[in-house]
Write an enzyme that holds these catalytic residues in place. Structure first.
Site, short mmCIF file in Angstrom:
data_model
loop_
_atom_site.label_atom_id
_atom_site.label_comp_id
_atom_site.label_asym_id
_atom_site.label_seq_id
_atom_site.Cartn_x
_atom_site.Cartn_y
_atom_site.Cartn_z
N CYS A 232 3.19 15.31 -5.71
CA CYS A 232 4.18 14.59 -6.58
C CYS A 232 3.62 14.64 -7.86
CB CYS A 232 4.03 13.09 -5.93
SG CYS A 232 2.46 12.36 -6.11
N ASP B 134 8.82 6.55 -6.43
CA ASP B 134 7.43 6.47 -6.95
C ASP B 134 6.91 4.88 -6.88
OD1 ASP B 134 4.82 6.66 -7.93
OD2 ASP B 134 5.43 8.46 -9.38
N CYS C 122 -0.30 8.45 -5.50
CA CYS C 122 0.51 7.70 -4.49
C CYS C 122 1.29 8.54 -3.52
CB CYS C 122 1.48 6.81 -5.43
SG CYS C 122 1.16 5.86 -6.63
N ARG C 123 2.18 9.03 -3.78
CA ARG C 123 3.12 9.61 -2.68
C ARG C 123 2.53 10.74 -1.94
NH1 ARG C 123 8.27 10.62 -6.36
NH2 ARG C 123 6.61 10.92 -7.82
N SER C 124 2.00 11.65 -2.75
CA SER C 124 1.44 13.07 -2.11
C SER C 124 0.34 12.77 -1.54
CB SER C 124 1.58 14.36 -3.05
OG SER C 124 0.54 13.95 -4.03
N ASN D 54 -0.49 12.67 -8.03
CA ASN D 54 -1.20 13.13 -6.83
C ASN D 54 -2.20 11.58 -6.62
OD1 ASN D 54 -3.74 15.35 -5.63
ND2 ASN D 54 -1.97 14.53 -4.67
#
Length: 156
Positions: free
Chosen positions: A8, A123, A13-15, A11
């Site tokens: 993401c 995000d 939050c999402r990933s 690196n």
């Protein structure tokens, strides 16, 4: 070893959420000796930092370990090392293509393209909705594990 990389923007939050969640799924299916999981950023803003507190909180809520999660950049070398490179949105995919120099390569996949949702994962750094992100990441990670098991003949 099958290597999976979630990517993401930052690196944080999402990933890392996807990395932790996917690692948990892999462990529960007794595939952790076969599948290695990591995450990376397309930007350099958060390198070396732990995940966002919202990510840590949602992982804790669902009893998923966040151990070892630290922001790192996506590199050109990652294309060689990883069998599956998974972006969270169209912008991530474009950045992955640019960083790896491999546009439209089939190992580079937008996570929700593996589901019937076919959309970007918002995000939560900007939306604040970590629960929505967790739900979408969870759906995508389950679909990804099925895809890998099917493609690699790992019937679980």
């Amino acid at each position: 070893m099958i290597n999976v990389l979630f990517v993401c923007l930052g690196n944080i939050c999402r990933s890392p959420m996807a990395e932790a969640l996917f690692r948990d799924l892999v462990t529960k299916e007794n595939l952790n000796d076969i599948i290695l999981v990591d995450s990376a950023a397309t930007s350099s803003w958060q390198i070396g930092l732990p995940p966002h507190q919202g990510t840590l909180d949602i992982l804790k809520k669902y009893n998923i370990s966040s151990n070892g999660l630290v922001g790192r950049p996506l590199t050109k070398e990652d294309f060689r090392k990883f069998d599956y490179i998974i972006g969270m949105d169209k912008s991530n995919i474009k950045d992955i293509y640019n960083i790896t120099g491999k546009p439209n390569h089939p190992k580079i996949i937008r996570l929700l393209d593996l589901t019937k949702d076919w959309k970007d994962i918002p995000d939560p750094f900007f939306t604040g909705d970590f629960e929505e992100t967790y739900s979408l990441v969870s759906t995508g990670c389950r679909a990804l594990l099925k895809k890998i098991c099917r493609e690699q003949n790992l019937y679980n």
